[in-house]
Scaffold this active site. Structure first.
Site, PDB file in Angstrom:
ATOM      1  N   PHE A 178      -2.942   6.009   0.310  1.00  0.00           N
ATOM      2  CA  PHE A 178      -4.179   5.269   0.599  1.00  0.00           C
ATOM      3  C   PHE A 178      -3.952   4.001   1.401  1.00  0.00           C
ATOM      4  O   PHE A 178      -4.875   3.481   2.018  1.00  0.00           O
ATOM      5  CB  PHE A 178      -4.898   4.915  -0.723  1.00  0.00           C
ATOM      6  CG  PHE A 178      -4.315   3.715  -1.423  1.00  0.00           C
ATOM      7  CD1 PHE A 178      -4.681   2.427  -1.041  1.00  0.00           C
ATOM      8  CD2 PHE A 178      -3.385   3.846  -2.445  1.00  0.00           C
ATOM      9  CE1 PHE A 178      -4.131   1.315  -1.666  1.00  0.00           C
ATOM     10  CE2 PHE A 178      -2.838   2.740  -3.068  1.00  0.00           C
ATOM     11  CZ  PHE A 178      -3.210   1.469  -2.680  1.00  0.00           C
ATOM     12  N   LYS A 202      -3.459  16.262   4.770  1.00  0.00           N
ATOM     13  CA  LYS A 202      -4.183  16.022   3.509  1.00  0.00           C
ATOM     14  C   LYS A 202      -4.132  14.511   3.274  1.00  0.00           C
ATOM     15  O   LYS A 202      -3.170  13.974   2.735  1.00  0.00           O
ATOM     16  CB  LYS A 202      -3.489  16.790   2.379  1.00  0.00           C
ATOM     17  CG  LYS A 202      -4.352  17.197   1.211  1.00  0.00           C
ATOM     18  CD  LYS A 202      -4.987  16.075   0.445  1.00  0.00           C
ATOM     19  CE  LYS A 202      -4.085  15.264  -0.424  1.00  0.00           C
ATOM     20  NZ  LYS A 202      -4.723  14.020  -0.948  1.00  0.00           N
ATOM     21  N   GLU A 239      -7.393  10.886  -0.931  1.00  0.00           N
ATOM     22  CA  GLU A 239      -8.805  11.100  -1.262  1.00  0.00           C
ATOM     23  C   GLU A 239      -9.547   9.779  -1.457  1.00  0.00           C
ATOM     24  O   GLU A 239     -10.762   9.758  -1.541  1.00  0.00           O
ATOM     25  CB  GLU A 239      -8.934  11.996  -2.508  1.00  0.00           C
ATOM     26  CG  GLU A 239      -8.324  11.452  -3.798  1.00  0.00           C
ATOM     27  CD  GLU A 239      -6.826  11.747  -3.945  1.00  0.00           C
ATOM     28  OE1 GLU A 239      -6.111  11.755  -2.933  1.00  0.00           O
ATOM     29  OE2 GLU A 239      -6.385  11.946  -5.100  1.00  0.00           O
ATOM     30  N   ARG A 240      -8.786   8.659  -1.515  1.00  0.00           N
ATOM     31  CA  ARG A 240      -9.465   7.362  -1.682  1.00  0.00           C
ATOM     32  C   ARG A 240      -9.933   6.806  -0.350  1.00  0.00           C
ATOM     33  O   ARG A 240     -10.816   5.953  -0.302  1.00  0.00           O
ATOM     34  CB  ARG A 240      -8.520   6.363  -2.342  1.00  0.00           C
ATOM     35  CG  ARG A 240      -8.112   6.810  -3.727  1.00  0.00           C
ATOM     36  CD  ARG A 240      -7.130   5.825  -4.324  1.00  0.00           C
ATOM     37  NE  ARG A 240      -6.306   6.481  -5.317  1.00  0.00           N
ATOM     38  CZ  ARG A 240      -5.089   6.091  -5.651  1.00  0.00           C
ATOM     39  NH1 ARG A 240      -4.554   5.046  -5.065  1.00  0.00           N
ATOM     40  NH2 ARG A 240      -4.415   6.732  -6.563  1.00  0.00           N
ATOM     41  N   SER A 278       3.811   7.490  -3.676  1.00  0.00           N
ATOM     42  CA  SER A 278       4.605   6.857  -4.726  1.00  0.00           C
ATOM     43  C   SER A 278       5.850   7.704  -5.025  1.00  0.00           C
ATOM     44  O   SER A 278       5.883   8.913  -4.757  1.00  0.00           O
ATOM     45  CB  SER A 278       3.741   6.710  -5.980  1.00  0.00           C
ATOM     46  OG  SER A 278       3.282   7.979  -6.387  1.00  0.00           O
ATOM     47  N   CYS A 319       4.133  -0.801   1.385  1.00  0.00           N
ATOM     48  CA  CYS A 319       5.433  -0.354   0.891  1.00  0.00           C
ATOM     49  C   CYS A 319       6.542  -1.258   1.408  1.00  0.00           C
ATOM     50  O   CYS A 319       7.655  -1.206   0.918  1.00  0.00           O
ATOM     51  CB  CYS A 319       5.706   1.084   1.310  1.00  0.00           C
ATOM     52  SG  CYS A 319       5.948   1.248   3.065  1.00  0.00           S
ATOM     53  N   GLU A 344       7.091  -1.159  -9.461  1.00  0.00           N
ATOM     54  CA  GLU A 344       6.440  -1.493  -8.182  1.00  0.00           C
ATOM     55  C   GLU A 344       5.018  -1.927  -8.546  1.00  0.00           C
ATOM     56  O   GLU A 344       4.210  -1.092  -8.971  1.00  0.00           O
ATOM     57  CB  GLU A 344       6.401  -0.282  -7.254  1.00  0.00           C
ATOM     58  CG  GLU A 344       5.723  -0.612  -5.931  1.00  0.00           C
ATOM     59  CD  GLU A 344       5.516   0.595  -5.024  1.00  0.00           C
ATOM     60  OE1 GLU A 344       5.238   1.696  -5.528  1.00  0.00           O
ATOM     61  OE2 GLU A 344       5.615   0.407  -3.790  1.00  0.00           O
TER      62      GLU A 344
HETATM   63  P1  NAD Z   1       0.229   8.539  -4.438  1.00  0.00           P
HETATM   64  O1  NAD Z   1       1.602   9.041  -4.666  1.00  0.00           O
HETATM   65  O2  NAD Z   1      -0.668   8.360  -5.613  1.00  0.00           O
HETATM   66  O3  NAD Z   1      -0.576   9.523  -3.440  1.00  0.00           O
HETATM   67  C1  NAD Z   1      -0.036   9.930  -2.211  1.00  0.00           C
HETATM   68  C2  NAD Z   1      -0.593  11.309  -1.850  1.00  0.00           C
HETATM   69  O4  NAD Z   1      -0.175  12.246  -2.846  1.00  0.00           O
HETATM   70  C3  NAD Z   1      -2.115  11.357  -1.802  1.00  0.00           C
HETATM   71  O5  NAD Z   1      -2.508  12.138  -0.711  1.00  0.00           O
HETATM   72  C4  NAD Z   1      -2.493  12.002  -3.135  1.00  0.00           C
HETATM   73  O6  NAD Z   1      -3.677  12.762  -3.069  1.00  0.00           O
HETATM   74  C5  NAD Z   1      -1.308  12.915  -3.418  1.00  0.00           C
HETATM   75  N1  NAD Z   1      -1.053  13.074  -4.856  1.00  0.00           N
HETATM   76  C6  NAD Z   1      -1.283  12.155  -5.827  1.00  0.00           C
HETATM   77  N2  NAD Z   1      -0.928  12.651  -7.027  1.00  0.00           N
HETATM   78  C7  NAD Z   1      -0.455  13.902  -6.821  1.00  0.00           C
HETATM   79  C8  NAD Z   1       0.074  14.910  -7.673  1.00  0.00           C
HETATM   80  N3  NAD Z   1       0.190  14.730  -8.988  1.00  0.00           N
HETATM   81  N4  NAD Z   1       0.464  16.074  -7.113  1.00  0.00           N
HETATM   82  C9  NAD Z   1       0.351  16.261  -5.779  1.00  0.00           C
HETATM   83  N5  NAD Z   1      -0.141  15.337  -4.927  1.00  0.00           N
HETATM   84  C10 NAD Z   1      -0.538  14.163  -5.431  1.00  0.00           C
HETATM   85  O7  NAD Z   1       0.371   7.170  -3.604  1.00  0.00           O
HETATM   86  P2  NAD Z   1      -0.762   6.143  -3.217  1.00  0.00           P
HETATM   87  O8  NAD Z   1      -1.159   5.393  -4.450  1.00  0.00           O
HETATM   88  O9  NAD Z   1      -1.809   6.789  -2.408  1.00  0.00           O
HETATM   89  O10 NAD Z   1       0.061   5.179  -2.234  1.00  0.00           O
HETATM   90  C11 NAD Z   1       0.810   4.074  -2.662  1.00  0.00           C
HETATM   91  C12 NAD Z   1       2.275   4.408  -2.775  1.00  0.00           C
HETATM   92  O11 NAD Z   1       2.775   4.864  -1.521  1.00  0.00           O
HETATM   93  C13 NAD Z   1       3.130   3.201  -3.131  1.00  0.00           C
HETATM   94  O12 NAD Z   1       4.088   3.594  -4.066  1.00  0.00           O
HETATM   95  C14 NAD Z   1       3.770   2.827  -1.811  1.00  0.00           C
HETATM   96  O13 NAD Z   1       4.986   2.115  -1.912  1.00  0.00           O
HETATM   97  C15 NAD Z   1       3.967   4.161  -1.200  1.00  0.00           C
HETATM   98  N6  NAD Z   1       4.137   4.088   0.243  1.00  0.00           N
HETATM   99  C16 NAD Z   1       5.384   4.368   0.760  1.00  0.00           C
HETATM  100  C17 NAD Z   1       5.605   4.279   2.121  1.00  0.00           C
HETATM  101  C18 NAD Z   1       6.950   4.604   2.715  1.00  0.00           C
HETATM  102  O14 NAD Z   1       7.030   4.855   3.908  1.00  0.00           O
HETATM  103  N7  NAD Z   1       8.005   4.609   1.923  1.00  0.00           N
HETATM  104  C19 NAD Z   1       4.551   3.922   2.966  1.00  0.00           C
HETATM  105  C20 NAD Z   1       3.292   3.657   2.407  1.00  0.00           C
HETATM  106  C21 NAD Z   1       3.111   3.749   1.039  1.00  0.00           C
END
Ligand code: NAD
Length: 499
Positions: free
Chosen positions: A149, A173, A176-177, A226, A281, A384
């Site tokens: 998101f 994909k 969704e937020r 994450s 991140c 985090e």
């Molecule tokens: P998230 O892991 O909750 O969601 C990321 C994606 O995974 C979304 O599209 C979501 O729909 C999907 N998802 C969520 N739960 C799932 C599940 N149980 N099974 C399958 N798919 C699932 O992350 P977020 O809250 O949207 O984003 C924040 C996180 O992303 C933070 O931890 C941040 O550090 C990280 N991030 C990392 C980078 C990098 O390049 N390392 C860059 C940006 C953000």
């Protein structure tokens, strides 16, 4: 109530699952749209359609594909304000931040305009009698991008630009937020000349992600989010024989040496920790001053800067420094972690809990929070936080500060502030973190380098964007060919061979 769609074969298509997720206005807490959550059948259908569109796109010469990227880049620029507004509306970040979000994605699109050069391959003339070898980079087929998101424009652009420039089709994909920006980008790509079906945007949650991971047509999965989800996706995608790169969370440390320019270090720390409400991140969430004198001098400078920060909705104008968190649950979690820091004995220097803004009482705002005397056992150090919370861990020496950084399970970004070249160089060489800043707080590499964390921040062998994107989104094929015109009868080679 607006109903968000998917984008299939060049058209906005309503979801059919009957399942929806609310899209909030994080500044007010109101639901502003609902996004459909795709079923496995919808995902499989989008993949099948992408597979039908991909061969023609993959066979299109790279220069033509690059022209689509050029037009796309121009359209992003023309629509910058609209895109930034869409980012702010769903994410809550300020408009200057949202423009940065679009801009850093655009730069990757610009790099991908060089696809013909990146895809040229290698050639060995006369590797043996009459023998030449050449290698070519071929698209994988249909690939998947799954994005978080916190950068609704930048990360979808990082994913789609490389995949499409290499000749693949992609199922994106988005989170969704924040689903709107990805749909707008898909429409701009279509206007730029991308054939229908080559980029499909499917909204959804775990069900649609699992459908992508289990579908045999999907050749590669590019994920950002994450760490627990990154690990899950990496394991399931690779178990299913797919190529995968999965980037996870972070806990980025900044070491401040006694010889650092303290005012510059404090300015950098405030922006890097509190900017975008800490939902980056590459945010710095741990300050590690070396020596108590450095630590005291830093706190003295941080406090007035932190107290001067203005928190508010993006609509309040450019003087707002940062906006709300993404959801009520995120606010509750961050405030809970601040509470745990107090309970576990950290010194709370500024407390951002309980912030209520007039007219936005139900928004997900958290004020800037600074902790001193944090230790590695505390939850505020281990987790985090992904909020506007900076933890100061005091170190007795450079070696102690370096060890702390290296022992941390995450390894996305790190920084050092110092006036000493030797220390800076030593740090850059020894630290086990993927992206390093020297007097630079958020060292996101430019688009022609590459982005990727180490340890718990990244799973898979190749980084995102830059030359690595062209490696990730292609397969190398090497051809060894022999032509007999150069070989005389009896097998003797016509040209003189070097001994
Ligand atoms: P998230 O892991 O909750 O969601 C990321 C994606 O995974 C979304 O599209 C979501 O729909 C999907 N998802 C969520 N739960 C799932 C599940 N149980 N099974 C399958 N798919 C699932 O992350 P977020 O809250 O949207 O984003 C924040 C996180 O992303 C933070 O931890 C941040 O550090 C990280 N991030 C990392 C980078 C990098 O390049 N390392 C860059 C940006 C953000």
């Amino acid at each position: 109530m607006e109903e968000i769609t998917n984008f299939i074969d060049g058209k906005r298509i309503k979801g059919t699952s009957g399942r929806f997720s609310d899209v909030f206005n994080p500044a007010t807490g109101e639901v502003q749209a609902k996004v459909p959550l795709a079923t496995k059948a919808e995902v499989d259908d989008a993949i099948a359609r992408a597979a039908a569109a991909q061969p023609a796109w993959g066979a299109t010469n790279p220069q033509r594909r690059a022209r689509v990227m050029m037009k796309f880049g121009a359209l992003i620029n023309e629509n910058m304000d609209k895109l930034a507004e869409a980012v702010s509306r769903e994410h809550g970040k300020t408009l200057p931040d949202a423009r940065g979000d679009v801009q850093r994605g655009l730069e990757v699109v610009e790099f991908c305009m060089g696809a013909p050069n990146m895809l040229k391959g290698e050639y060995t003339d006369n590797g043996g009698p009459g023998i030449d070898l050449y290698s070519m980079r071929q698209p994988l087929g249909v690939v998947a991008g799954i994005t978080p998101f916190n950068f609704p424009a930048m990360i979808p652009l990082w994913k789609m630009a490389g995949a499409l420039a290499c000749g693949n089709a992609m199922i994106l994909k988005p989170s969704e937020r924040v689903p709107t920006t990805a749909l707008m980008l898909a429409e701009l790509l279509q206007e730029a000349g991308l054939p229908d079906g080559v980029l499909q945007v499917v909204n959804g949650d775990k069900e649609s992600v699992d459908a992508l991971l289990d579908n045999d047509t999907i050749q590669a999965v590019a994920f950002v989010g994450s760490t627990p989800i990154a690990q899950y996706i990496y394991a399931r995608a690779t178990a299913n024989g797919k190529r995968a790169q999965c980037f996870g969370g972070a806990k980025n440390h900044m070491i401040i040496m006694p010889d650092a320019d303290m005012d510059k270090a404090a300015d950098a720390l405030v922006g890097a920790s509190m900017g975008a409400a800490g939902e980056r991140c590459m945010a710095i969430s741990v300050a590690v001053p070396v020596g108590d004198e450095t630590a005291d001098a830093l706190v003295e400078r941080l406090v007035p800067r932190i107290e001067a920060l203005k928190v508010g909705p993006y609509t309040a104008g450019d003087d707002v420094d940062y906006g709300p968190l993404i959801t009520a649950a995120a606010k509750e979690r961050v405030e809970g972690l601040i509470g745990s820091g107090v309970d576990q004995g950290a010194k709370l220097v500024t407390d951002g809990r309980g912030l209520s803004l007039q007219g936005y009482e139900n928004g997900y705002f958290v004020g800037p929070t600074l902790f001193d005397n944090v230790t590695p056992e505390m939850d505020i150090y281990k987790e985090e936080i992904f909020g506007p919370v900076l933890s100061q861990v005091r170190a007795g020496s450079y070696e102690e500060a370096l060890k702390l950084t290296m022992d941390n399970p995450y390894g996305n970004g790190t920084a050092i502030y110092t006036a000493d070249g030797d220390t800076a160089r030593d740090f850059a060489h020894r630290v086990n973190v993927g992206m390093v800043g020297i007097n630079f707080p958020i060292p996101v590499p430019l688009s022609y380098h590459t982005f990727g964390g180490w340890k718990g921040s990244g799973f898979g062998d190749l980084n995102q964007y830059g030359p690595d994107a062209f490696r990730f989104y292609t397969r190398t094929k090497t051809v060894t060919s022999r032509w007999f015109s150069g070989i005389k009868e009896g097998g003797e080679f016509a040209f003189k061979q070097m001994d």
